[in-house]
Design an enzyme around this catalytic site. Sequence first.
Site, short mmCIF file in Angstrom:
data_model
loop_
_atom_site.label_atom_id
_atom_site.label_comp_id
_atom_site.label_asym_id
_atom_site.label_seq_id
_atom_site.Cartn_x
_atom_site.Cartn_y
_atom_site.Cartn_z
CB CYS A 132 -9.96 -30.05 3.30
SG CYS A 132 -10.29 -31.61 4.09
CG ASP A 133 -8.75 -26.50 4.66
OD1 ASP A 133 -9.70 -26.39 3.87
OD2 ASP A 133 -8.89 -26.75 5.87
CB CYS A 178 -8.49 -31.48 6.50
SG CYS A 178 -8.67 -32.47 5.00
#
Length: 312
Positions: free
Chosen positions: A139-140, A136
């Site tokens: 997200c990261d 992701c």
Amino acid sequence: MSDNIKKCVIIGSGPAGYSAAIYASRANLQPIVYTGPEPGGQLTITTDVENYPGYPNGVQGPEMMEEFKAQAVRFGTEVIFEMITKVDFSGPVHKIWTESGEEIQAHTVIIATGASAKWLGLESEQRLMNQGVSACAVCDGFFFRGQEVAIVGAGDTAAEEATYLAKLCTKVHMLVRRDEMRASKIMQERVKNTENIEIYWNTSTDEILGESEVTGVRVINTKTNEKSEIAVQGFFVAIGHKPNTDMFKDWLDMEESGYLVTKPDSSKTNIEGVFASGDAQDHVYRQAVTAAGTGCMAALDAERYLAAKGII
Ligand code: NDP
């Protein structure tokens, strides 16, 4: 009929689950949504949604899902932040169990469990998970600001994530296993026009390098069999998704790939009173808007089923 038997339980809280909930609650079915492990579904880990009708300027995925939820709650949907881990559809009344062991009985169950990211299946991928390996970018990606990363995949997800990462990272190495991309033309153009994305055609991942954190990736050119190494700090996997349907395999007809089979022009599964919607069932379109559409179908099918049985 026992009051403890719910009229409608919805498993999953993406566009399909909440659309089903909006329709079911407006039909007075008092639905309960079990959100699952990723409340709001896959759209909560995406950024701009530009193709959902009604948002001419685009909308952030998480914000859109908050609006879906608010609309469902407004009409009386109960939203429970728990995961369903087991079902028994030997019915007539269906049974489901939450992660904490509670048993719920329901006349109808709408499955909207969506799909999850696929992995390459390498030992190094598993070992370095969350130590530089991620599925992701949204997200990261933040953790790799100012660094170099690699991304594997060539669909819309990979293209979208590569351009997202290019805004944060100094360089994005995009590993494409064939000599063309599956992504839509517009997304491909965006990737190709981004200066700090380098595309490696006919390239597969041999190993992700690093002991306790990612230090690079060893790739193979599938035409020449030549191996080479690229130094990166982050490795993103964006190779598609698998439907979250494992817990239904003893009960429901599904394709080999795990997608639930529904009867033509309906959301009906092979079990009476159990309906399927969204990415758990649709491997063709897989869009938020189509998931919402099939969620609506499932709620209407559930309502008609309950009426035919004289339950409502
Ligand atoms: P897709 O299934 O469309 O693409 C998966 C990609 O990963 C393919 O290019 C495939 O290669 C590649 N791949 C699969 N397995 C491997 C492997 N083991 N090694 C290397 N590469 C591999 O998945 P997506 O998640 O990209 O998209 C799913 C759906 O969601 C699509 O319908 C897409 O259009 C949609 N979507 C739309 C977006 C938008 O409109 N904003 C954003 C994101 C997704 P190959 O081509 O060789 O099979």
